[in-house]
Design a protein around this motif. Structure first.
Motif, short mmCIF file in Angstrom:
data_model
loop_
_atom_site.label_atom_id
_atom_site.label_comp_id
_atom_site.label_asym_id
_atom_site.label_seq_id
_atom_site.Cartn_x
_atom_site.Cartn_y
_atom_site.Cartn_z
N PRO A 1 0.83 -1.21 0.00
CA PRO A 1 0.00 0.00 0.00
C PRO A 1 0.86 1.26 0.00
N ALA A 2 0.54 2.20 -0.87
CA ALA A 2 1.25 3.47 -0.95
C ALA A 2 0.32 4.58 -0.49
N ASN A 3 0.74 5.35 0.52
CA ASN A 3 -0.02 6.51 0.97
C ASN A 3 0.94 7.56 1.51
N ARG A 4 0.48 8.77 1.59
CA ARG A 4 1.36 9.88 1.96
C ARG A 4 1.82 9.78 3.42
N GLU A 5 0.94 9.32 4.28
CA GLU A 5 1.29 9.21 5.69
C GLU A 5 2.49 8.30 5.89
N HIS A 6 2.53 7.23 5.12
CA HIS A 6 3.62 6.27 5.26
C HIS A 6 4.88 6.71 4.51
N LEU A 7 4.74 7.08 3.25
CA LEU A 7 5.91 7.32 2.41
C LEU A 7 6.68 8.58 2.79
N THR A 8 6.01 9.60 3.32
CA THR A 8 6.72 10.83 3.66
C THR A 8 7.64 10.67 4.86
N ARG A 9 7.54 9.56 5.56
CA ARG A 9 8.45 9.32 6.69
C ARG A 9 9.87 9.04 6.23
N TYR A 10 10.02 8.65 4.97
CA TYR A 10 11.32 8.20 4.48
C TYR A 10 12.12 9.29 3.79
N ASN A 11 11.51 10.41 3.50
CA ASN A 11 12.19 11.38 2.64
C ASN A 11 11.91 12.81 3.07
N GLY A 12 12.02 13.07 4.35
CA GLY A 12 11.89 14.43 4.85
C GLY A 12 10.58 15.10 4.54
N GLY A 13 9.47 14.35 4.62
CA GLY A 13 8.16 14.94 4.38
C GLY A 13 7.73 14.96 2.94
N GLN A 14 8.58 14.48 2.03
CA GLN A 14 8.23 14.42 0.61
C GLN A 14 8.21 12.97 0.14
N ILE A 15 7.53 12.74 -0.96
CA ILE A 15 7.55 11.43 -1.59
C ILE A 15 8.57 11.47 -2.71
N ARG A 16 9.56 10.61 -2.61
CA ARG A 16 10.72 10.72 -3.49
C ARG A 16 10.35 10.57 -4.96
N GLY A 17 9.41 9.68 -5.26
CA GLY A 17 9.01 9.50 -6.65
C GLY A 17 8.38 10.74 -7.24
N GLU A 18 7.60 11.46 -6.43
CA GLU A 18 6.98 12.69 -6.92
C GLU A 18 8.03 13.77 -7.15
N VAL A 19 9.02 13.84 -6.27
CA VAL A 19 10.11 14.79 -6.46
C VAL A 19 10.87 14.47 -7.75
N LEU A 20 11.11 13.18 -7.98
CA LEU A 20 11.82 12.76 -9.18
C LEU A 20 11.05 13.17 -10.44
N VAL A 21 9.75 12.97 -10.44
CA VAL A 21 8.93 13.34 -11.60
C VAL A 21 9.05 14.83 -11.88
N GLU A 22 8.97 15.65 -10.84
CA GLU A 22 9.08 17.10 -11.02
C GLU A 22 10.43 17.48 -11.61
N ARG A 23 11.48 16.87 -11.13
CA ARG A 23 12.81 17.23 -11.62
C ARG A 23 13.08 16.67 -13.02
N LEU A 24 12.53 15.50 -13.32
CA LEU A 24 12.68 14.96 -14.67
C LEU A 24 11.95 15.81 -15.71
N ALA A 25 10.89 16.47 -15.28
CA ALA A 25 10.15 17.34 -16.20
C ALA A 25 11.06 18.43 -16.75
N ARG A 26 12.02 18.87 -15.95
CA ARG A 26 12.96 19.91 -16.40
C ARG A 26 13.91 19.37 -17.46
N LEU A 27 14.02 18.05 -17.55
CA LEU A 27 14.84 17.43 -18.59
C LEU A 27 13.98 16.99 -19.78
N GLY A 28 12.72 17.39 -19.77
CA GLY A 28 11.84 17.10 -20.89
C GLY A 28 11.07 15.81 -20.80
N PHE A 29 11.07 15.17 -19.63
CA PHE A 29 10.35 13.91 -19.47
C PHE A 29 8.92 14.17 -19.02
#
Length: 256
Positions: free
Chosen positions: A91-119
């Motif tokens: 199960p993936a949910n914000r309450e669980h996943l944000t514990r691992y990455n300083g309050g952020q979900i790492r996959g969502e951060v990756l998507v945002e940064r990849l967008a700057r590379l045209g993905f």
């Protein structure tokens, strides 16, 4: 074109496996495997391997998690099809996943940064001739579908007998080695598969696991590009999803 697989750790404190396939939808060769750390390392790796042009990135980690608790509808849908093969997703949910990455979900951060590379984050892009996109995948149901398994391989189970773990590792290696005769074919795995998991322990074994799983993610990207009609999207882009090769009886008829 490039097909990049990322076995993305939920926290940058743990290694992320990465693999790169070079070719096109008719077949590819493994050209690189790597262990990465921080988000910057992951982005630098992608930028170096695919600075421009078509590229599909397949990530084994949640990329869109709007729900605070419980699980995403796509995970429930996946379990209805693959649960009998022991291939349901955690199960993936914000309450669980944000514990691992300083309050952020790492996959969502990756998507945002990849967008700057045209993905573009859009699983529908796998149907395009020259996509430059990132998608979420999950190796366990993909292995069930691609390798014809009756259950998932238990090479990751922490409390099982070593003999069973080593047996499933050998099975995993065997199926990967046969991909050079699959459709689409994947070659160049010999150096990676030369490692004997039974001789590896602790961090060495985990590092091998991360890189092999990254290769599996990259192959899912290649397969989805070649056979989008043989893949299934569980969930939606807005609510979260998992893209995976699916069971033969669930293949869609390709419209020419």
């Amino acid at each position: 074109m490039q097909y990049i697989g990322l076995d993305l750790a939920w926290s940058s404190k743990n290694p992320t496996g990465a693999a790169v396939l070079s070719g096109d939808r008719t077949g590819a060769v493994l050209t690189e495997t790597r262990l990465l750390g921080s988000d910057d390392e992951v982005l630098d790796f992608v930028a170096a391997q695919a600075p421009a042009g078509p590229c599909l990135i397949a990530v084994d980690a949640p990329l869109a998690v709007p729900n605070l608790t419980a699980q995403r509808p796509g995970e429930l849908a996946l379990a209805r099809v693959f649960g009998g093969y022991q291939a349901g997703a955690h199960p993936a949910n914000r309450e669980h996943l944000t514990r691992y990455n300083g309050g952020q979900i790492r996959g969502e951060v990756l998507v945002e940064r990849l967008a700057r590379l045209g993905f573009v984050h859009d699983p529908a892009q796998v149907q395009q001739d020259e996509p430059r996109a990132v998608v979420e995948v999950y190796p366990h149901p993909a292995m069930v579908a691609l390798f014809g398994l009756t259950r998932t391989l238990k090479y990751k189970r922490k409390r099982q007998e070593l003999a069973r773990m080593h047996e499933d590792w050998a099975t995993y290696h065997t199926h990967l080695a046969r991909l050079d005769r699959a459709e689409p074919p994947l070659s160049g795995l010999e150096p990676l598969l030369a490692h004997d998991p039974a001789a590896l322990k602790g961090r060495q074994l985990k590092n091998h696991e991360d890189q092999v799983d990254a290769v599996m993610c990259a192959y899912i990207a290649l397969y989805a590009h070649r056979f989008p009609e043989r893949c299934e999207l569980f969930g939606t882009l807005d609510a979260g999803y998992i893209l995976t090769p699916t069971l033969k009886e669930r293949w869609r008829v390709k419209v020419s």
